[in-house]
Design a protein around this motif. Sequence first.
Motif, mmCIF file in Angstrom:
data_model
loop_
_atom_site.group_PDB
_atom_site.id
_atom_site.type_symbol
_atom_site.label_atom_id
_atom_site.label_comp_id
_atom_site.label_asym_id
_atom_site.label_seq_id
_atom_site.Cartn_x
_atom_site.Cartn_y
_atom_site.Cartn_z
ATOM 1 N N ARG A 129 -4.028 -4.131 -0.897
ATOM 2 C CA ARG A 129 -4.794 -3.145 -1.275
ATOM 3 C C ARG A 129 -5.422 -3.676 -2.621
ATOM 4 N NH1 ARG A 129 -3.931 2.810 -0.602
ATOM 5 N NH2 ARG A 129 -5.547 3.572 -2.205
ATOM 6 N N ASP A 172 -1.965 0.561 -5.435
ATOM 7 C CA ASP A 172 -0.757 -0.123 -4.853
ATOM 8 C C ASP A 172 -1.033 -1.592 -4.324
ATOM 9 O OD1 ASP A 172 1.815 1.415 -4.735
ATOM 10 O OD2 ASP A 172 0.636 2.673 -3.719
ATOM 11 N N GLU A 173 0.034 -2.198 -3.977
ATOM 12 C CA GLU A 173 -0.193 -3.679 -3.521
ATOM 13 C C GLU A 173 -0.828 -3.779 -2.202
ATOM 14 O OE1 GLU A 173 2.534 -6.977 -4.913
ATOM 15 O OE2 GLU A 173 3.427 -4.993 -5.803
ATOM 16 N N LYS A 174 -0.279 -2.697 -1.338
ATOM 17 C CA LYS A 174 -0.105 -3.146 0.085
ATOM 18 C C LYS A 174 -0.454 -1.744 0.800
ATOM 19 C CE LYS A 174 3.843 -3.893 2.657
ATOM 20 N NZ LYS A 174 4.966 -4.582 3.043
#
Lengths: 174, 457
Positions: free
Chosen positions: A100, A105-107
């Motif tokens: 992401r 967020d990262e994912k």
Amino acid sequence: MKQNITVIPRHGSSFKDKLFLPAIYDGVKVTFKHLFDNVTDINAVDTLEYPEEQPTDITDRYRGLHRLTHRADDTVACVACFMCATACPANCIFIEATEREDGDDEKMPKSFFIDTLECVFCGYCVEACPCDAIRMDTGIFSLTGNSREDFVLNKEQLLANKGAFGEEISCARG
Amino acid sequence: MSEMVEVVVDDRSYNAEKGSLLIDLLIKEQIKVPYFCYHEALGADGNCRMCMVEIEGQKRPQIACDTFIKEGMEVRSTGENIEKVRTDILELELINHPVDCPVCDQAGECSLQDFYMDYGLNDSKISIPEKVKGLKKVDLGANVMLDQERCVLCARCTRFTDKITHSHELGIIGRGDHARVSTLPGKKLSNPYAMNVVDLCPVGALTSKDFRFKQRVWFLKTVNSVCHGCAKGCNIYIDHNKMKYQDDVIYRFRPRRNDDVNGFFICDEGRLSYKALQEERQKKMILKHKEIFENEALGAFQRLLDIYKMSITVLIDANLYTEEIEAIFDFAKKIGANVHAPLDVYRDEDFHDDMLRSSDRAANSKTIERLKIETALPTKSGLLINFNHPQSFESDALVNFSTHQNRNGDLILPMATYAESSGHICNEDGIDQYCEQALHMNDPVPTVIEWLEKVGS
């Protein structure tokens, strides 16, 4: 360690229970009561003239069609943690994760499919979701389509489904 | 050998070497002890304080990783006191941890997660207005991604670059809450073993860019195998998964401990060799650029054998399993063919280093030598049957048994890779090792042995 043990009495061992006839009589009594009511007053029959008439008694606990919730900025709340896919007893959730880029967020899910023909509508995915990203509160109880592929919902379709009970935004990723 | 002494751990007595580390005994005897910073290859550092045990006669709990075994030592690794100590240390560890397990790739194989389930499961007594923030996505280089927030500062990664690779790229900078792992400004992590820090990292601070977000680890099935990248024969785990409606896919290789061969580590090239193994596979049987079925292929092969029966050369790849090489060797003897396995093509002096990498890039050249197979280049022959050997030689007709799509020839027959079959390989030190079959494909291609059985019948 002290253990709390409750002894529950076993039913069905008395003479009356073993005879079965009193129990059968109780059941038949209910059946005949309804038969009598329905025959005497036809309007009392609990029937819905579906599809002209739609049900009005769907509560917020009803497990309808799934949806993916949004964040405040309208992006997908899901972080592609695969908890729903892990919990799913029908193995009908297919996720592909990706990075992401907006820093929230990262994912996030690159693709998110639910095969509603395989789904058993148990609601485990909703229970498992740590981000309140998947819900079954759309109130949609029927899904129609012309081919099997129509029943495999993709990410965009799931995001487009609206909640029927006022809550639009994920409570955990708002 | 130094003196063996008796020590008591949790009311059971064990024999251990005097002066060795207590934690080694606990790990060897599978006595549960939590630890982040200790690693058998990196030695004791004593910074995480998780491996606390009670020792009779000592006032306070001691760390097992920096306690030397003495005669008559009495150790308690369980009990209310020690559990409380571990719980408290874990609580400190979690003050600034983001607890973002759902998005963390380590979830499922994370020491912090495991220890929390063992010793935590409590609400924190410490409340801070905001956790210390760090960088979430730092590309350290060499396929390693760093998340500074998740780091527990065990210093395994920095000790790896200091003690094992001696390349000193990583260090811990800053103090207190702001301490973090970093490289020197403008420098990147770069050494041929760099990705081992991902396995060493007990938490999700260092993750592999290559594996990141591809699969959750609890979906993966693991088999024991051996890397085919060079003659060293490093032991690996193959992590694979067959997803619903899809084919079996390898997602990563991880090093498997074998003190006789590779110790704890593998090189990055070997680790990433799973990609080339699955890409551009030869799946079809091809006769003169046309796809054919198996019975046609066997017929065509038999015809070629009959036409050229006086002048056949068989080429063997030195990466095949011992069982396969022996089967090909027997087959070649039966049809009266010359057998060659030129090994010079596998030499790569640039690949060699003093740690694990060998200049011999064939996994099973020892078996070729043991069977005394001719390693000189073959002369021109009527029919050349090549069993996946990377070279090609002059011939009137060519049959290629091939795993990958880089071949031409009159007849091309697909064959299974080492991950799709099982067998032994012998490494350069003469150690015979077994590789389990990892992949069970939806449409399996025959192995060499299956092909030879079909040809024989």
